[in-house]
Design a protein around this motif. Structure first.
Motif, PDB file in Angstrom:
ATOM      1  N   LEU A  39       0.860  -1.182   0.000  1.00 11.64           N
ATOM      2  CA  LEU A  39       0.000   0.000   0.000  1.00 11.64           C
ATOM      3  C   LEU A  39       0.891   1.226   0.000  1.00 11.64           C
ATOM      4  CD1 LEU A  39      -2.927   1.113   0.184  1.00 11.64           C
ATOM      5  CD2 LEU A  39      -2.599   1.210   2.673  1.00 11.64           C
ATOM      6  N   VAL A  40       0.794   2.047  -1.050  1.00 13.37           N
ATOM      7  CA  VAL A  40       1.652   3.217  -1.206  1.00 13.37           C
ATOM      8  C   VAL A  40       0.782   4.449  -1.448  1.00 13.37           C
ATOM      9  CG1 VAL A  40       3.527   1.808  -2.150  1.00 13.37           C
ATOM     10  CG2 VAL A  40       1.899   2.909  -3.703  1.00 13.37           C
ATOM     11  N   VAL A  41       1.404   5.621  -1.350  1.00 10.85           N
ATOM     12  CA  VAL A  41       0.719   6.878  -1.673  1.00 10.85           C
ATOM     13  C   VAL A  41       0.734   7.063  -3.183  1.00 10.85           C
ATOM     14  CG1 VAL A  41       0.771   9.385  -1.400  1.00 10.85           C
ATOM     15  CG2 VAL A  41       1.309   7.906   0.543  1.00 10.85           C
ATOM     16  N   SER A  42      -0.382   7.441  -3.771  1.00 13.40           N
ATOM     17  CA  SER A  42      -0.459   7.649  -5.216  1.00 13.40           C
ATOM     18  C   SER A  42       0.305   8.902  -5.616  1.00 13.40           C
ATOM     19  CB  SER A  42      -1.918   7.758  -5.665  1.00 13.40           C
ATOM     20  OG  SER A  42      -2.498   8.951  -5.170  1.00 13.40           O
ATOM     21  N   LYS A  43       0.500   9.073  -6.905  1.00 19.76           N
ATOM     22  CA  LYS A  43       1.320  10.184  -7.406  1.00 19.76           C
ATOM     23  C   LYS A  43       0.727  11.550  -7.079  1.00 19.76           C
ATOM     24  CE  LYS A  43      -0.739  10.062 -12.049  1.00 19.76           C
ATOM     25  NZ  LYS A  43      -0.457   9.935 -13.504  1.00 19.76           N
ATOM     26  N   ASP A  44      -0.596  11.624  -6.877  1.00 16.91           N
ATOM     27  CA  ASP A  44      -1.248  12.900  -6.555  1.00 16.91           C
ATOM     28  C   ASP A  44      -1.277  13.194  -5.060  1.00 16.91           C
ATOM     29  OD1 ASP A  44      -1.774  13.394  -9.256  1.00 16.91           O
ATOM     30  OD2 ASP A  44      -3.643  12.248  -9.176  1.00 16.91           O
ATOM     31  N   PRO A  99      -5.527   4.779  12.453  1.00 16.50           N
ATOM     32  CA  PRO A  99      -4.234   4.796  11.771  1.00 16.50           C
ATOM     33  C   PRO A  99      -4.291   3.979  10.492  1.00 16.50           C
ATOM     34  CG  PRO A  99      -4.183   3.213  13.560  1.00 16.50           C
ATOM     35  CD  PRO A  99      -5.537   3.889  13.629  1.00 16.50           C
ATOM     36  N   ILE A 100      -3.271   4.147   9.650  1.00 15.99           N
ATOM     37  CA  ILE A 100      -3.206   3.393   8.404  1.00 15.99           C
ATOM     38  C   ILE A 100      -3.155   1.889   8.674  1.00 15.99           C
ATOM     39  CG2 ILE A 100      -1.763   2.931   6.383  1.00 15.99           C
ATOM     40  CD1 ILE A 100      -3.357   5.468   6.158  1.00 15.99           C
ATOM     41  N   LEU A 103      -6.485   0.413   8.346  1.00 14.24           N
ATOM     42  CA  LEU A 103      -6.908   0.286   6.954  1.00 14.24           C
ATOM     43  C   LEU A 103      -6.258  -0.938   6.328  1.00 14.24           C
ATOM     44  CD1 LEU A 103      -8.247   1.235   4.332  1.00 14.24           C
ATOM     45  CD2 LEU A 103      -6.285   2.766   3.995  1.00 14.24           C
ATOM     46  N   VAL A 104      -4.975  -1.153   6.596  1.00 14.16           N
ATOM     47  CA  VAL A 104      -4.259  -2.306   6.050  1.00 14.16           C
ATOM     48  C   VAL A 104      -4.915  -3.600   6.516  1.00 14.16           C
ATOM     49  CG1 VAL A 104      -2.085  -3.589   6.141  1.00 14.16           C
ATOM     50  CG2 VAL A 104      -2.062  -1.123   5.729  1.00 14.16           C
ATOM     51  N   GLN A 105      -5.237  -3.687   7.809  1.00 11.70           N
ATOM     52  CA  GLN A 105      -5.892  -4.886   8.326  1.00 11.70           C
ATOM     53  C   GLN A 105      -7.222  -5.129   7.613  1.00 11.70           C
ATOM     54  OE1 GLN A 105      -6.253  -4.426  12.559  1.00 11.70           O
ATOM     55  NE2 GLN A 105      -4.051  -4.390  12.901  1.00 11.70           N
ATOM     56  N   SER A 106      -7.967  -4.062   7.386  1.00  9.91           N
ATOM     57  CA  SER A 106      -9.251  -4.204   6.708  1.00  9.91           C
ATOM     58  C   SER A 106      -9.073  -4.622   5.256  1.00  9.91           C
ATOM     59  CB  SER A 106     -10.031  -2.890   6.780  1.00  9.91           C
ATOM     60  OG  SER A 106     -10.340  -2.552   8.115  1.00  9.91           O
ATOM     61  N   LEU A 107      -8.054  -4.067   4.590  1.00 11.33           N
ATOM     62  CA  LEU A 107      -7.805  -4.419   3.194  1.00 11.33           C
ATOM     63  C   LEU A 107      -7.494  -5.896   3.045  1.00 11.33           C
ATOM     64  CD1 LEU A 107      -5.686  -1.381   1.963  1.00 11.33           C
ATOM     65  CD2 LEU A 107      -8.014  -1.952   1.273  1.00 11.33           C
ATOM     66  N   ASP A 131       2.165  -2.024   4.626  1.00  9.79           N
ATOM     67  CA  ASP A 131       2.043  -0.566   4.626  1.00  9.79           C
ATOM     68  C   ASP A 131       3.371   0.063   4.199  1.00  9.79           C
ATOM     69  OD1 ASP A 131       1.513   2.092   5.069  1.00  9.79           O
ATOM     70  OD2 ASP A 131       1.541   1.957   7.261  1.00  9.79           O
ATOM     71  N   LYS A 132       3.353   0.714   3.038  1.00  9.74           N
ATOM     72  CA  LYS A 132       4.523   1.442   2.550  1.00  9.74           C
ATOM     73  C   LYS A 132       4.187   2.926   2.331  1.00  9.74           C
ATOM     74  CE  LYS A 132       7.370  -2.130   2.108  1.00  9.74           C
ATOM     75  NZ  LYS A 132       7.776  -2.614   0.781  1.00  9.74           N
ATOM     76  N   THR A 133       3.147   3.406   3.025  1.00  8.03           N
ATOM     77  CA  THR A 133       2.709   4.790   2.815  1.00  8.03           C
ATOM     78  C   THR A 133       3.567   5.809   3.559  1.00  8.03           C
ATOM     79  OG1 THR A 133       1.174   4.772   4.708  1.00  8.03           O
ATOM     80  CG2 THR A 133       0.321   4.004   2.567  1.00  8.03           C
ATOM     81  N   GLY A 134       4.112   5.429   4.712  1.00 12.30           N
ATOM     82  CA  GLY A 134       4.836   6.379   5.541  1.00 12.30           C
ATOM     83  C   GLY A 134       3.932   7.332   6.303  1.00 12.30           C
TER      84      GLY A 134
END
Length: 220
Positions: A39-44, A99-100, A103-107, A131-134
């Motif tokens: 899971l990462v942050v998108s380019k936008d 926290p993120i 969300l990761v657990q739910s995904l 989780d790779k969002t930071g």
């Protein structure tokens, strides 16, 4: 048989000893890599709303279901909350002060469900997500998407295990197969939350490896 006051830890120890003595079970633990998602942050950039809780607001400790608005969304009392609503072919995750990691657990549960796995099929594993969002804050967000495996069940607790039915190597669907008008979970994450799921073959997991076990136990 066990004494009535046997604790869970004592029972687990007794069971391990039983398996070792009667079946000669030998195991070891190691870390292996498996296919999954990052899971990462998108380019936008992220579109999550950072939570701004009122420190003076009373927190409702009740575990019961919160009130619902006319559109079916939850009206949460103050404090960290999560809620799930399923429709026929649709799924909504609503979070408050989460926290993120939540969300990761739910995904992990929602991805296979969205790809067609029936909610009550407990025979296959959940998706693997790292989780790779930071992102380190707590957020309020709603994620709504098309869901092949949703059958219009009643609202559920978000920690109910929902297990996989489609191979994780399969490509994500490009459009909603259910005709709900909602995006797939992959598109919804990027459009609604500014996050993205990227396939990877290197999700590390701790596993138990069985080195030896007898099919027939020793005699009493």
């Amino acid at each position: 048989t066990m004494p009535p006051d046997t604790t869970k830890a004592q029972f687990q120890s007794m069971l391990r000893n039983l398996l070792a003595e009667r079946f000669h079970l030998a195991i070891h633990r190691e870390t292996r890599n498996f296919p999954g998602y990052d899971l990462v942050v998108s380019k936008d950039g992220p579109k999550l709303k950072e939570a701004t809780p009122d420190p003076n607001a009373p927190v409702d400790p009740s575990p019961g279901m919160p009130k619902r608005a006319a559109d079916g969304s939850y009206i949460f009392p103050p404090g960290p909350r999560m809620g799930i609503t399923e429709g026929i072919g649709t799924y909504r995750l609503q979070a408050q002060e989460q926290p993120i990691a939540k969300l990761v657990q739910s995904l992990m549960s929602m991805i296979p469900h969205a790809l067609g796995a029936d909610l009550l099929d407990f025979s296959v594993p959940r998706a693997r997500v790292t989780d790779k969002t930071g992102l380190t804050g707590k957020y309020d967000f709603t994620l709504e998407f098309a869901c092949e495996g949703c059958r219009g069940l009643a609202p559920m607790a978000p920690n109910l295990p929902i297990l996989a039915g489609r191979a994780q190597s399969d490509p994500p669907p490009a459009s909603d197969p259910m005709g709900s008008g909602l995006p797939t979970i992959f598109a919804a994450l990027e459009k609604q939350l500014g996050l993205k799921l990227e396939k990877t073959r290197d999700v590390p997991l701790d596993v138990i490896v069985i080195d030896h076990v007898d099919k027939v136990p020793t005699e009493n």
